[in-house]
Design a protein around this motif. Structure first.
Motif, PDB file in Angstrom:
ATOM      1  N   ILE A 112     -10.583  -4.743 -10.055  1.00 54.78           N
ATOM      2  CA  ILE A 112      -9.539  -5.012 -10.926  1.00 54.78           C
ATOM      3  C   ILE A 112      -9.677  -4.015 -12.124  1.00 54.78           C
ATOM      4  CG2 ILE A 112      -8.661  -6.642 -12.450  1.00 54.78           C
ATOM      5  CD1 ILE A 112      -8.686  -8.766 -10.087  1.00 54.78           C
ATOM      6  N   ARG A 113     -10.871  -3.795 -12.416  1.00 52.71           N
ATOM      7  CA  ARG A 113     -11.124  -3.089 -13.757  1.00 52.71           C
ATOM      8  C   ARG A 113     -10.797  -1.727 -13.560  1.00 52.71           C
ATOM      9  NH1 ARG A 113     -16.735  -2.318 -15.420  1.00 52.71           N
ATOM     10  NH2 ARG A 113     -17.051  -3.993 -14.064  1.00 52.71           N
ATOM     11  N   LEU A 114     -10.914  -1.232 -12.111  1.00 50.46           N
ATOM     12  CA  LEU A 114     -10.588   0.148 -11.761  1.00 50.46           C
ATOM     13  C   LEU A 114      -9.021   0.228 -11.288  1.00 50.46           C
ATOM     14  CD1 LEU A 114     -13.826   1.090  -9.896  1.00 50.46           C
ATOM     15  CD2 LEU A 114     -13.033   1.994 -12.091  1.00 50.46           C
ATOM     16  N   MET A 115      -8.317  -1.074 -11.327  1.00 47.72           N
ATOM     17  CA  MET A 115      -6.948  -0.769 -10.895  1.00 47.72           C
ATOM     18  C   MET A 115      -5.969   0.269 -11.232  1.00 47.72           C
ATOM     19  SD  MET A 115      -6.054  -2.508  -8.304  1.00 47.72           S
ATOM     20  CE  MET A 115      -4.342  -2.290  -8.012  1.00 47.72           C
ATOM     21  N   PRO A 116      -6.084   0.550 -12.415  1.00 50.50           N
ATOM     22  CA  PRO A 116      -5.391   1.816 -12.972  1.00 50.50           C
ATOM     23  C   PRO A 116      -5.620   3.128 -12.295  1.00 50.50           C
ATOM     24  CG  PRO A 116      -6.192   0.739 -15.106  1.00 50.50           C
ATOM     25  CD  PRO A 116      -6.926  -0.110 -13.824  1.00 50.50           C
ATOM     26  N   ARG A 117      -6.905   3.273 -12.018  1.00 48.84           N
ATOM     27  CA  ARG A 117      -7.212   4.674 -11.153  1.00 48.84           C
ATOM     28  C   ARG A 117      -6.792   4.167  -9.657  1.00 48.84           C
ATOM     29  NH1 ARG A 117     -13.472   6.184 -11.703  1.00 48.84           N
ATOM     30  NH2 ARG A 117     -13.019   7.390 -10.066  1.00 48.84           N
ATOM     31  N   ILE A 118      -6.922   3.068  -9.141  1.00 47.87           N
ATOM     32  CA  ILE A 118      -6.516   2.772  -7.864  1.00 47.87           C
ATOM     33  C   ILE A 118      -4.897   2.825  -7.616  1.00 47.87           C
ATOM     34  CG2 ILE A 118      -6.333   1.125  -6.158  1.00 47.87           C
ATOM     35  CD1 ILE A 118      -8.879  -0.006  -7.106  1.00 47.87           C
ATOM     36  N   ALA A 119      -4.100   2.477  -8.666  1.00 49.50           N
ATOM     37  CA  ALA A 119      -2.703   2.403  -8.842  1.00 49.50           C
ATOM     38  C   ALA A 119      -2.292   3.984  -8.971  1.00 49.50           C
ATOM     39  CB  ALA A 119      -2.243   1.625  -9.909  1.00 49.50           C
ATOM     40  N   ARG A 120      -2.860   4.627  -9.527  1.00 52.47           N
ATOM     41  CA  ARG A 120      -2.325   5.948  -9.654  1.00 52.47           C
ATOM     42  C   ARG A 120      -2.750   6.740  -8.324  1.00 52.47           C
ATOM     43  NH1 ARG A 120      -5.065   6.030 -14.645  1.00 52.47           N
ATOM     44  NH2 ARG A 120      -6.634   7.127 -13.949  1.00 52.47           N
ATOM     45  N   SER A 121      -3.619   6.463  -7.696  1.00 54.93           N
ATOM     46  CA  SER A 121      -3.945   7.292  -6.392  1.00 54.93           C
ATOM     47  C   SER A 121      -3.100   6.633  -5.349  1.00 54.93           C
ATOM     48  CB  SER A 121      -5.492   7.248  -6.086  1.00 54.93           C
ATOM     49  OG  SER A 121      -5.839   5.795  -5.921  1.00 54.93           O
ATOM     50  N   PHE A 122      -2.535   5.287  -5.311  1.00 54.18           N
ATOM     51  CA  PHE A 122      -1.956   4.912  -4.218  1.00 54.18           C
ATOM     52  C   PHE A 122      -0.484   5.521  -4.252  1.00 54.18           C
ATOM     53  CE2 PHE A 122      -3.075   1.019  -1.931  1.00 54.18           C
ATOM     54  CZ  PHE A 122      -2.206   0.765  -1.173  1.00 54.18           C
ATOM     55  N   GLY A 123       0.115   6.010  -5.348  1.00 54.80           N
ATOM     56  CA  GLY A 123       1.266   6.886  -5.096  1.00 54.80           C
ATOM     57  C   GLY A 123       1.105   8.099  -4.306  1.00 54.80           C
ATOM     58  N   GLY A 124       0.194   8.424  -3.694  1.00 55.31           N
ATOM     59  CA  GLY A 124       0.011   9.653  -3.007  1.00 55.31           C
ATOM     60  C   GLY A 124       0.026   9.026  -1.419  1.00 55.31           C
ATOM     61  N   GLY A 125      -0.748  10.258  -0.689  1.00 52.72           N
ATOM     62  CA  GLY A 125      -1.055   9.582   0.869  1.00 52.72           C
ATOM     63  C   GLY A 125      -2.266   9.031   0.985  1.00 52.72           C
ATOM     64  N   ASP A 126      -2.690   8.949   1.986  1.00 53.68           N
ATOM     65  CA  ASP A 126      -3.792   8.117   2.503  1.00 53.68           C
ATOM     66  C   ASP A 126      -5.120   9.092   1.938  1.00 53.68           C
ATOM     67  OD1 ASP A 126      -2.593   6.341   3.885  1.00 53.68           O
ATOM     68  OD2 ASP A 126      -2.786   7.080   5.740  1.00 53.68           O
ATOM     69  N   ASN A 127      -4.788  10.363   1.988  1.00 54.34           N
ATOM     70  CA  ASN A 127      -6.178  11.152   1.629  1.00 54.34           C
ATOM     71  C   ASN A 127      -6.345  11.020   0.183  1.00 54.34           C
ATOM     72  OD1 ASN A 127      -8.145  13.022   2.340  1.00 54.34           O
ATOM     73  ND2 ASN A 127      -6.986  14.622   1.157  1.00 54.34           N
ATOM     74  N   ARG A 128      -5.462  11.128  -0.728  1.00 52.29           N
ATOM     75  CA  ARG A 128      -5.714  10.884  -2.132  1.00 52.29           C
ATOM     76  C   ARG A 128      -6.028   9.570  -2.548  1.00 52.29           C
ATOM     77  NH1 ARG A 128      -0.556  11.280  -6.203  1.00 52.29           N
ATOM     78  NH2 ARG A 128      -1.784  10.534  -7.979  1.00 52.29           N
ATOM     79  N   LEU A 129      -5.583   8.444  -1.668  1.00 51.72           N
ATOM     80  CA  LEU A 129      -6.070   7.144  -1.901  1.00 51.72           C
ATOM     81  C   LEU A 129      -7.656   6.985  -1.717  1.00 51.72           C
ATOM     82  CD1 LEU A 129      -5.538   4.083  -2.652  1.00 51.72           C
ATOM     83  CD2 LEU A 129      -4.957   3.900  -0.541  1.00 51.72           C
ATOM     84  N   LEU A 130      -8.045   7.381  -0.475  1.00 54.44           N
ATOM     85  CA  LEU A 130      -9.325   7.386  -0.189  1.00 54.44           C
ATOM     86  C   LEU A 130     -10.321   8.055  -0.871  1.00 54.44           C
ATOM     87  CD1 LEU A 130      -9.011   7.494   3.890  1.00 54.44           C
ATOM     88  CD2 LEU A 130      -9.686   5.538   2.489  1.00 54.44           C
ATOM     89  N   SER A 131      -9.746   9.329  -1.084  1.00 53.70           N
ATOM     90  CA  SER A 131     -10.619  10.359  -2.151  1.00 53.70           C
ATOM     91  C   SER A 131     -10.670   9.495  -3.501  1.00 53.70           C
ATOM     92  CB  SER A 131      -9.625  11.401  -2.145  1.00 53.70           C
ATOM     93  OG  SER A 131     -10.517  12.602  -2.800  1.00 53.70           O
ATOM     94  N   ALA A 132      -9.863   8.626  -3.867  1.00 54.02           N
ATOM     95  CA  ALA A 132      -9.979   8.150  -5.343  1.00 54.02           C
ATOM     96  C   ALA A 132     -11.028   7.188  -5.249  1.00 54.02           C
ATOM     97  CB  ALA A 132      -8.880   7.452  -5.866  1.00 54.02           C
ATOM     98  N   VAL A 133     -11.170   6.469  -3.850  1.00 53.26           N
ATOM     99  CA  VAL A 133     -12.071   5.185  -3.679  1.00 53.26           C
ATOM    100  C   VAL A 133     -13.223   5.991  -3.543  1.00 53.26           C
ATOM    101  CG1 VAL A 133     -12.617   3.488  -1.963  1.00 53.26           C
ATOM    102  CG2 VAL A 133     -10.400   3.687  -2.455  1.00 53.26           C
ATOM    103  N   ALA A 134     -13.639   7.213  -2.730  1.00 53.83           N
ATOM    104  CA  ALA A 134     -14.894   7.599  -2.776  1.00 53.83           C
ATOM    105  C   ALA A 134     -15.325   8.020  -4.096  1.00 53.83           C
ATOM    106  CB  ALA A 134     -14.678   8.888  -1.654  1.00 53.83           C
ATOM    107  N   ASP A 135     -14.597   8.625  -4.865  1.00 52.93           N
ATOM    108  CA  ASP A 135     -14.893   8.843  -6.189  1.00 52.93           C
ATOM    109  C   ASP A 135     -15.473   7.581  -7.122  1.00 52.93           C
ATOM    110  OD1 ASP A 135     -14.336  11.260  -5.707  1.00 52.93           O
ATOM    111  OD2 ASP A 135     -12.313  11.495  -6.891  1.00 52.93           O
TER     112      ASP A 135
END
Lengths: 299, 299
Positions: free
Chosen positions: B109-132
């Motif tokens: 939840i603390r990281l939600m803003p970053r997750i939310a920003r990356s959810f607007g793209g495709g799967d790769n962008r989302l997973l890449s943000a999670v890996a970071d």
């Protein structure tokens, strides 16, 4: 892309063409009949060249008509000359035919090297080559908007619902996908939801693509909720506009709703629509928007 | 794109990592187990972090394991620390989860803003943000080729059959389609037959796309005969190779044959394969080729 320069000039019957017969090469679906009626309404005599295996007998037989097989180019020229047709519209669905259904006459066989070269590309390249051969034979191939502007989608919403700002962002994204695929002669349509590309159309057709997204949603594989996402249809950049413009009808609107999308956007001025008032009514009932957009709109 | 610089170095166990535990975040399918076995074979202790709803209990329970929900980032860090894991591999199918299946802990939840920003793209962008985010938490995310090079497709044919010159032209065309779609974070796969693009993969997955082409063929809507055409899978250009490499298995080869294609080409060095000898045997039986190709090969 600029708006069609002839959109206004052609809304009124052309003094030169009024009263002259118009050849209509008819694929499947209801568009050939709509073009024939529009032409007749402008004082032209439609002559249907119904493609065997595609054209609907009930519709073409309401007008002067001849049945031809794909590949009978010589027969087309003979009949068009006998009917005094100097212009032709090519209209209706014509999925790439299996080779076994093609009948080649001598004229087509002489042109085989050209046909073969163009068969190596997508449908647009093939149809464009056929249109060129027809013009070389002395019959002008004209766009549907020249004879039936009433079946072209205008700019703006067709029904009661309007796209939201988020829908407009999805529309812009889908137009970018379609533009990126232009070099490959595919991709008249794409589905984008919440900036995520759900589907890209290649050979399967739009209804098939919408059914796929409806399936993905049933399987819980679409992250965005119902009411988010758009279907966008637009001609490929560089597409030969004498032929094969994207088309929508009531079924398209119903399938967009069935896929849980917010609406449907098409390229204004270069998309044909069957019974626009029916489409608008179906969209209103389903709670979706149908909108004609400028492809060159600022993104 | 150059070949992976570490392909040779990683075939031998890394002196620093040998013996150390390895966290494996496990999606669906058999790849997590294959990675665990490869890691164990190199003297590392695999610790499975099995994603609820995706990971196969039978496979993960053969190793030390913990069940976690998507979104339990804090729980992952606590358990990884307790297990002394300083490296993690993310592997297995993980289709974009419906929001209802995601469990967020405080860390996430603390990281939600970053997750939310990356959810607007495709799967790769989302997973890449999670890996970071995982790396920011002090656990290094490593590619599967570092711990299990034996499940990466090498260059060349896997079975007995080789692509023809025409197949190679179709492979090049499909690689171009995939490259054109890279900006949209989709399109790990495309099907091209006789230079005609039959299908482009977006959210539906490769098997679904192959089934579609098999359907089109049954409906007589594929102009090229059986035995012409290729499926090509390749990572999107710019894809984060720590995660989400394209994968093939025996089923892929069987579905390629079912769609009437000549074969299957994948990016050598960046495609994972389940039981390569089984895939080669299935391809030989079906009369299709399976080949690893350089993405930067001259076109």
């Amino acid at each position: 892309m600029t708006r069609r320069k002839d959109a206004v000039a052609c809304a009124a019957p052309d003094a030169d063409s009024a009263g002259r017969p118009l050849a209509i090469i008819c694929g499947g679906g209801s568009f050939p009949a709509a073009v024939a009626e529009a032409a007749a309404g402008r004082g032209r005599r439609p002559v249907m060249f119904a493609l065997k295996g595609w054209a609907d007998p009930k519709l073409v037989e309401q007008h002067a008509h001849h049945w031809i097989a794909v590949g009978q180019l010589g027969r087309f020229f003979r009949l068009a000359k006998a009917e005094h047709c100097r212009e032709v519209v090519i209209i209706g669905t014509l999925l790439r035919p299996p080779l076994s259904q093609i009948r080649l006459d001598w004229r087509a066989i002489r042109l085989m090297p050209r046909i073969a070269r163009s068969f190596g590309g997508g449908d647009n390249r093939l149809l464009s080559a056929v249109a060129d051969m027809i013009e070389d034979g002395g019959v002008r191939v004209i766009g549907v908007e020249e004879v039936a502007p009433e079946i072209i989608v205008p700019e703006g919403a067709l029904g009661r619902h309007q796209p939201s700002a988020r829908d407009r962002a999805d529309i812009a994204r889908a137009l970018e996908v379609i533009a990126a695929l232009a070099p490959f002669d595919i991709g008249q349509a794409a589905i984008v939801a919440g900036n995520h590309v759900l589907a890209v159309e290649a050979a399967e057709g739009t209804d098939n693509m919408l059914a796929r997204v409806a399936d993905l949603r049933r399987q819980g594989r679409v992250a965005t909720p119902r009411g988010v996402g758009v279907l966008v249809k637009a001609p490929k950049r560089g597409q030969d506009r004498r032929i094969d413009l994207p088309a929508i009808g009531r079924q398209t609107a119903e399938n967009v709703a069935g896929a849980g999308l917010a609406g449907l956007a098409v390229a204004a001025g270069s998309t044909i629509i069957a019974q626009a008032t029916d489409v608008a009514a179906a969209a209103d009932r389903a709670g979706i928007f149908v909108v004609g957009v400028r492809e060159d709109a600022p993104r």
